[in-house]
Design an enzyme around this catalytic site. Structure first.
Site, mmCIF file in Angstrom:
data_model
loop_
_atom_site.group_PDB
_atom_site.id
_atom_site.type_symbol
_atom_site.label_atom_id
_atom_site.label_comp_id
_atom_site.label_asym_id
_atom_site.label_seq_id
_atom_site.Cartn_x
_atom_site.Cartn_y
_atom_site.Cartn_z
ATOM 1 N N GLU A 269 -26.132 -12.376 11.351
ATOM 2 C CA GLU A 269 -26.113 -13.852 11.339
ATOM 3 C C GLU A 269 -25.718 -14.285 12.741
ATOM 4 O OE1 GLU A 269 -26.889 -15.850 8.924
ATOM 5 O OE2 GLU A 269 -26.793 -14.633 7.102
ATOM 6 N N CYS B 32 -22.945 -22.670 14.326
ATOM 7 C CA CYS B 32 -24.205 -21.961 14.596
ATOM 8 C C CYS B 32 -25.377 -22.888 14.323
ATOM 9 C CB CYS B 32 -24.300 -20.706 13.748
ATOM 10 S SG CYS B 32 -23.994 -21.011 12.012
HETATM 11 P P1 NAD Z 1 -18.889 -13.331 19.441
HETATM 12 O O1 NAD Z 1 -20.228 -12.686 19.379
HETATM 13 O O2 NAD Z 1 -18.214 -13.413 20.742
HETATM 14 O O3 NAD Z 1 -17.867 -12.591 18.435
HETATM 15 C C1 NAD Z 1 -18.142 -12.460 17.068
HETATM 16 C C2 NAD Z 1 -17.423 -11.242 16.522
HETATM 17 O O4 NAD Z 1 -18.049 -10.067 17.022
HETATM 18 C C3 NAD Z 1 -15.957 -11.143 16.920
HETATM 19 O O5 NAD Z 1 -15.232 -10.632 15.838
HETATM 20 C C4 NAD Z 1 -15.993 -10.163 18.086
HETATM 21 O O6 NAD Z 1 -14.791 -9.468 18.276
HETATM 22 C C5 NAD Z 1 -17.097 -9.231 17.645
HETATM 23 N N1 NAD Z 1 -17.804 -8.550 18.739
HETATM 24 C C6 NAD Z 1 -18.200 -9.100 19.914
HETATM 25 N N2 NAD Z 1 -18.895 -8.194 20.632
HETATM 26 C C7 NAD Z 1 -18.936 -7.064 19.893
HETATM 27 C C8 NAD Z 1 -19.502 -5.780 20.099
HETATM 28 N N3 NAD Z 1 -20.174 -5.490 21.217
HETATM 29 N N4 NAD Z 1 -19.357 -4.856 19.132
HETATM 30 C C9 NAD Z 1 -18.682 -5.146 17.989
HETATM 31 N N5 NAD Z 1 -18.113 -6.339 17.735
HETATM 32 C C10 NAD Z 1 -18.241 -7.289 18.684
HETATM 33 O O7 NAD Z 1 -19.074 -14.788 18.797
HETATM 34 P P2 NAD Z 1 -18.040 -16.010 18.735
HETATM 35 O O8 NAD Z 1 -17.878 -16.594 20.093
HETATM 36 O O9 NAD Z 1 -16.837 -15.619 17.969
HETATM 37 O O10 NAD Z 1 -18.869 -17.027 17.813
HETATM 38 C C11 NAD Z 1 -19.874 -17.875 18.292
HETATM 39 C C12 NAD Z 1 -21.255 -17.292 18.060
HETATM 40 O O11 NAD Z 1 -21.429 -16.948 16.682
HETATM 41 C C13 NAD Z 1 -22.351 -18.296 18.350
HETATM 42 O O12 NAD Z 1 -23.412 -17.639 18.979
HETATM 43 C C14 NAD Z 1 -22.762 -18.797 16.962
HETATM 44 O O13 NAD Z 1 -24.067 -19.328 16.904
HETATM 45 C C15 NAD Z 1 -22.628 -17.527 16.174
HETATM 46 N N6 NAD Z 1 -22.471 -17.803 14.743
HETATM 47 C C16 NAD Z 1 -23.542 -17.553 13.924
HETATM 48 C C17 NAD Z 1 -23.437 -17.859 12.569
HETATM 49 C C18 NAD Z 1 -24.597 -17.637 11.648
HETATM 50 O O14 NAD Z 1 -24.384 -17.649 10.438
HETATM 51 N N7 NAD Z 1 -25.818 -17.426 12.126
HETATM 52 C C19 NAD Z 1 -22.247 -18.374 12.050
HETATM 53 C C20 NAD Z 1 -21.185 -18.590 12.916
HETATM 54 C C21 NAD Z 1 -21.310 -18.299 14.265
#
Ligand code: NAD
Length: 516
Positions: free
Chosen positions: A271, A305
């Protein structure tokens, strides 16, 4: 200062939720540990004040937590699904009792206004209700067999412990979407929350664990929590003991997690980021559109998102709509989200404000005309406050095709409907989309096979604020995953096809004879 939430002190919120004295590094059921990973200082985006320091898990502690979830799976998978539903029903009640306190923590830790923070908790309650009903409806099929005296059926069985990696902006609901379904499907949950919201995760875990403690059939270890950064996320993604990884976050995160899971031939439910658009046609009700655009573009300070990021407006209505939007954006109340009347709270941190500034500078370099977008420093308690920005720009400017997680609305224009559809679909992301029109042909075309290519396509409502009853997710670089309602539960189960011969002969399929 007037506040809409009665729980105002950090300590009071943590105490009400029962986590003031809980170490937050990792938790295996009722066992809470500090963890030997780096410490995380949680800072409220409202005023930059530190709330609490928590620990984090090391990779070997992640492995220990996963092993506990595997043990719990062996017990939980044989508990009848409606009994598993009863556990989730009680959790829904627990959330009802703690809605205000958990909402106050969401406000405190990620800066949402109380209405949206409590709305997020309501989403958790709604998915619990949905999952309770589902616990009696995990149906398989009975299929006509081509062989005499044979029965062909499909059953759905528990899959195994589910790894959940979640983002900061929905610090409680996204886990609940996964956890409520996984639990009724017979699966324990291993949660790696955002390092920007470890306290919300601790509170959700603790509230559910209290319910589990009083539920005889629920094994300890049914839910585990591992706080930490991306190395903890990678340890979860890499574990062969977790058949499904449900990961919510940015596209780069999804690419990394997706590759790790694919390398071990596991399943992933991704997601990821969106770049959501709305088409406004000449027949649109502009009053309705104005309200929908404003909520979708500036709600949650542009950090959903499904936030509206691109407005594709017909040439004949653009000037009028843009003027009205400029007025709305310039008068919207920005500030401490707990203050009455505030609609736009802070960005999550300074990094987010810098990204917004960079995107606006790039937009200017690419020919964009920017209104708003400046830092707000007067009358706010610290933190990164910004005025939402409107940017008139060409649809194919590079910056327009990237998701900047901040309140920037790119205003684009079109002449004919096919062009609008092409612009809507030309970005790499495919999460949410909307059209405002009173023309039924345009509406149906938008929702049809050659219309919007997104997972969500709405008519006369905005791009954000989905209900839990529908499957939620998007196409292309948004990752293709679906969670929440509809038949998303099938992700959390494995399908077994059973052929039962109740006769005395052994006919083969396709009429093959093989006499020995
Ligand atoms: P992020 O990608 O920085 O982090 C999300 C999660 O992934 C965190 O728990 C982080 O620690 C983990 N993570 C990051 N890089 C990783 C890696 N290489 N390996 C494993 N885990 C890793 O995102 P954010 O800044 O917390 O949230 C914002 C983003 O999330 C935006 O792009 C938004 O659109 C997206 N989002 C999507 C949805 C959806 O349902 N499509 C919902 C909410 C947020």
């Amino acid at each position: 200062m007037m506040t809409t939430q009665t729980l105002t002190s950090y300590q009071q919120i943590l105490e009400t939720l029962g986590i003031a004295d809980k170490p937050g590094g990792f938790a295996i059921g009722s066992r809470y540990e500090e963890g030997n990973g780096p410490r995380i200082t949680t800072v409220s985006p409202i005023d930059g004040v530190s709330i609490k320091e928590v620990g984090s898990a090391r990779v070997e502690e992640v492995a220990e937590a996963i092993d506990a979830a595997v043990e719990a799976f062996y017990a939980w998978r044989t508990v009848p699904a409606p009994v598993r539903g009863e556990l989730v029903r009680r959790y829904g009640d627990k959330l009802r009792q703690n809605k205000q306190a958990l909402g106050a923590l969401v406000t405190l830790e990620v800066g949402k206004i109380p209405a949206e923070a409590e709305g997020e908790v309501q989403e958790m309650i709604d998915i619990c209700d949905f999952a309770v009903g589902l616990s009696r409806q995990l149906y398989g099929l009975a299929i006509q067999s081509e062989r005499p005296e044979h029965r062909l059926t499909e059953q759905w069985h528990p899959l195994g412990p589910i790894g959940v990696i979640s983002a900061f902006n929905f610090p409680v609901a996204v886990w609940a979407w996964n956890a409520a379904l996984a639990l009724v499907c017979g699966d324990p949950v291993v949660w790696k929350p955002s390092e920007k919201a470890p306290l919300c995760a601790l509170a959700c875990h603790h509230l559910l664990q209290e319910v589990i403690d009083d539920f005889e059939q629920a094994p300890d270890g049914l839910i585990v929590l591992v706080n930490g950064g991306r190395e903890v996320g990678q340890a979860v993604a890499a574990s062969k003991k977790l058949p499904l990884i449900s990961a919510t976050g940015s596209i780069p995160m999804g690419r990394a997690v997706g590759q790790t899971v694919a390398a071990r031939l596991g399943r992933s439910l991704l997601e990821l980021g969106g770049n959501n658009a709305m088409i406004v046609t000449p027949s649109a009700d502009l009053d309705l559109a104005l309200r929908a655009i404003t909520f979708a573009a500036v709600g949650t300070t542009g950090q959903r998102c499904t936030t509206l990021r691109r407005l594709i407006v017909h040439d004949t209505v653009k000037a009028d709509l843009l003027n009205r939007l400029k007025t709305a954006f310039s008068t919207i109340k920005i500030g401490d989200p707990r203050e009455d009347g505030v609609l736009v709270g802070p960005l999550i941190d300074e990094g987010a404000a810098t990204m917004m500034e960079d995107a606006l500078n790039r937009a200017r370099e690419q020919g964009g005309v920017v209104t708003g977008g400046e830092r707000v420093t007067e009358g706010v308690p610290g933190g990164a406050y910004v005025r939402p920005a409107l940017v008139e720009i060409a649809h194919d400017a590079e910056v327009v095709h990237t998701e900047t997680f901040a309140p920037i609305l790119y205003v684009l224009n079109y002449e004919d409907f096919d062009e609008a559809l092409a612009v809507q679909n030309e970005v790499p992301q495919g999460l949410s989309s909307a059209i405002f029109t009173n023309n039924i042909i345009e509406a149906e075309r938008f929702c049809g096979p050659s219309g919007s290519d997104c997972g969500i396509a709405n008519v006369n409502i905005g791009t954000s604020g989905a209900e839990i009853g529908g499957a939620f997710g998007g196409e292309k670089e948004t990752g293709g995953g679906r969670e929440s309602g509809s038949d998303a539960w099938k992700n959390y189960m494995r399908r077994s096809t059973n052929t039962i011969n109740y006769g005395t002969a052994l006919p083969l399929a396709q009429g093959i004879t093989f006499d020995v």
